[in-house]
Design an enzyme around this catalytic site. Structure first.
Site, mmCIF file in Angstrom:
data_model
loop_
_atom_site.group_PDB
_atom_site.id
_atom_site.type_symbol
_atom_site.label_atom_id
_atom_site.label_comp_id
_atom_site.label_asym_id
_atom_site.label_seq_id
_atom_site.Cartn_x
_atom_site.Cartn_y
_atom_site.Cartn_z
ATOM 1 N N HIS A 1 1.034 -1.061 0.094
ATOM 2 C CA HIS A 1 -0.082 0.275 0.136
ATOM 3 C C HIS A 1 0.804 1.452 0.204
ATOM 4 C CE1 HIS A 1 -3.135 2.280 0.835
ATOM 5 N NE2 HIS A 1 -2.771 3.112 1.592
ATOM 6 N N CYS B 1 -0.847 -6.109 -17.224
ATOM 7 C CA CYS B 1 -1.360 -5.243 -16.244
ATOM 8 C C CYS B 1 -1.139 -5.596 -14.816
ATOM 9 C CB CYS B 1 -2.253 -5.790 -17.159
ATOM 10 S SG CYS B 1 -2.858 -7.119 -15.346
#
Ligand code: PEP
Ligand code: MG
Length: 537
Positions: free
Chosen positions: A184, A468
């Protein structure tokens, strides 16, 4: 000049900064369960603690703004639920103190919510609230209380979403002892252009007020370092108005699609459909899905839209799919493996996507996650082609399918490499484990060589190949991907423009040379430094 001490880690970002260390300590442990000394005092103190946490959340929401503000608002609703308070009161009347009574009530409430489809928030959010209320009652400070002025380099083990929401404008750099390239902290720092070095285990040595250079390009923090010591930042100057390969955006929600549409993304390279359902307790109907997908397809940036069928399991639990407990969920029944128990839901997604494709008039590609064998790829493609007019492909996230690309000839139209999971499975390194960041950096040569093999095999087989995973959001690494032969990259919306700029700053031949340097390296450090040095020239 003070002595310089160099601490190494994994850099996030392309520019460096000098600032003063501000250490953020882990908070003290919460007290264990205990009985009350005076039960009459417990309910009022619990009420007071809840009110105080509610106002903390409101302030946090205001500070964070945007989507985070909505998250904090939803949390406040849960916190102030009267039913929850009554459960806690019942525990108090059995003699427990306020903190224990509340913690137990949250556990019970979580179980009740488990059966109620209308509640949107997950049990994890409730437990976070429980922790905040207990901390408040014990006088333990959870908020970071960051100064709003100065040039702060925050140093901590890692930062949670609640922590990063509290970053003030004085936070100019971040250093963490744990966390990897997809943690994160890395994602937030990259999107906010805050130079960071994660997985810097020796950062514990830093003291408040130390002057440090955060040098992400050099993967290091230099105690006593000056701006002039920084590894030169990469400055990508466009030589063409088009990137050498298509740059698409990764999305998960309607808001993401709208944000992506404000970038120069050429369509969507990954629409993670499971993100719509993480909080749902009943499966959405075909009509509901069609409506939702149509809105998202219509809002997405122009270009093809690559939609992934549900990738539930492991780090992405979806309640209505009832997957049961597994000892090792990352290696368990996740992604396309759900076809055995949940074929009808995957089919319903494809039926809805076909209806949404027709309604929106958009070009839709569909792909399945976590494919391990050619047989799985072929079964998925057959099913998808029978249902709709899609380009059909698979994600390459397992080393087993990476070795079989040539055999996908005539079966798939495209492959999209998910480097987050491919790294996890290639290195046998849990992507959620913050201690394993150095194995999970995309600069690891074993990953780079695997990507090179995938691109080459796909080209020979006439299959289009793209990436991706989070690695495509790093502009320098995106150049390596293009040079390896990938035909497209898909980045998080915040990175689309900078990745496009990087891919417009050179020609394909130069990208190939750069990729060859990465292919020739035998360590992550040497791969990255060789590529950055070549790009700096
Ligand atoms: C990946 O694994 O790289 C990927 C894009 O899928 P996710 O991160 O959603 O697992
Ligand atoms: Mg994945």
């Amino acid at each position: 000049m003070p002595d310089q001490i160099v601490l190494t880690g994994l850099g996030v970002g392309l520019s460096s900064v000098v600032g003063q260390v501000f250490k953020v300590a882990a908070h003290a442990a919460l007290p264990g369960r205990a009985k009350s000394k005076d039960v009459n005092l417990e309910a009022p103190s619990l009420r007071e603690a809840i009110d105080s946490v509610a106002s903390d959340l409101a302030a946090l929401g205001q500070q964070a703004g945007g989507a985070s503000a909505e998250i904090f608002e939803a949390l406040t609703y849960l916190l102030e639920d009267e039913e929850l308070f009554e459960l806690a009161e019942a525990n108090i009347s059995e003699g427990w103190n306020a903190a224990s009574a509340y913690a137990m009530a949250v556990d019970e409430f979580g179980e009740l919510l488990g059966g109620d489809p209308t509640f949107a928030e997950r049990v994890a959010d409730l437990q976070d609230l429980s922790k905040r209320v207990q901390a408040k009652l014990a006088g333990i400070e959870l908020s970071l209380n960051l100064p709003t002025e100065g040039t702060l380099i925050l140093v901590s083990e890692d930062f949670s979403p609640a922590d990063t929401a509290q970053f003030t404008s004085a936070v100019k750099g971040v250093v963490t002892t744990k966390g990897g390239p997809t943690s994160h902290t890395s994602i937030i720092c990259r999107s906010r252009n805050i130079p960071a070095v994660v997985s810097c285990s020796e950062a514990e040595k830093l003291q408040d007020g130390d002057s440090v250079l955060v040098d992400p390009v050099g993967d290091r923090v230099v105690l006593g370092g000056a701006v002039s010591d920084a590894t030169p930042a990469l400055d990508f100057v466009a030589i063409s108005d088009k990137p050498i390969v298509a740059v698409r955006a990764n999305i998960g929600t309607l808001e993401d699609a709208q944000t992506a549409a404000s970038t120069i993304a050429d369509g969507v390279g990954l629409f993670r459909t499971e993100l719509l359902y993480l909080n749902e307790r009943t499966a959405p109907s075909i009509a509901q899905q069609t409506e939702q997908y149509s809105k998202i397809l219509s809002a997405a940036p122009s270009g093809p839209i690559v939609v992934r069928t549900i990738d539930a399991g492991s780090d992405k639990p979806v309640a209505f799919l009832d997957m049961g407990e597994e000892d090792n969920p990352a290696l368990g029944v996740r992604g396309y493996r759900l076809i055995v128990e949940h074929r009808s839901f995957i089919e319903s997604q494809l039926i809805s996507l076909e209806a949404a494709r027709v309604a929106s008039g958009r070009e839709v590609w569909v792909m399945a996650p976590m494919i391990s064998t050619v047989q799985e790829a072929s079964d998925f493609c057959k099913m998808a082609r029978e249902i709709g007019k899609f380009n059909v492909g698979i994600m390459v996230e397992t080393p087993s399918i990476a070795a079989m690309i040539a055999d996908l000839k005539g079966i798939v139209d495209f492959v999209s490499v998910g480097t987050n999971d491919l790294s996890q499975y290639l290195f046998a390194a849990d992507r959620m484990n913050p201690a394993l960041g150095t194995l999970l950096t995309p600069w690891q040569p074993a990953l780079i060589r695997t990507l090179g093999n995938i691109a080459e095999a796909a080209k020979t087989a006439g299959i289009s190949a793209g990436v991706c995973g989070e690695s495509a959001s790093d502009p320098a690494f995106a150049i390596v991907l293009a040079g390896l032969g990938m035909g497209s990259v898909s980045a998080s919306p915040s990175q689309v423009n900078v990745v496009s700029q990087a891919l417009s700053s050179l020609d394909l031949e130069k990208a190939r040379q750069v990729a060859n340097l990465a292919l020739g390296a035998s360590s992550a450090e040497s791969a990255k430094s060789a590529v950055l040095a070549a790009l700096a020239n």
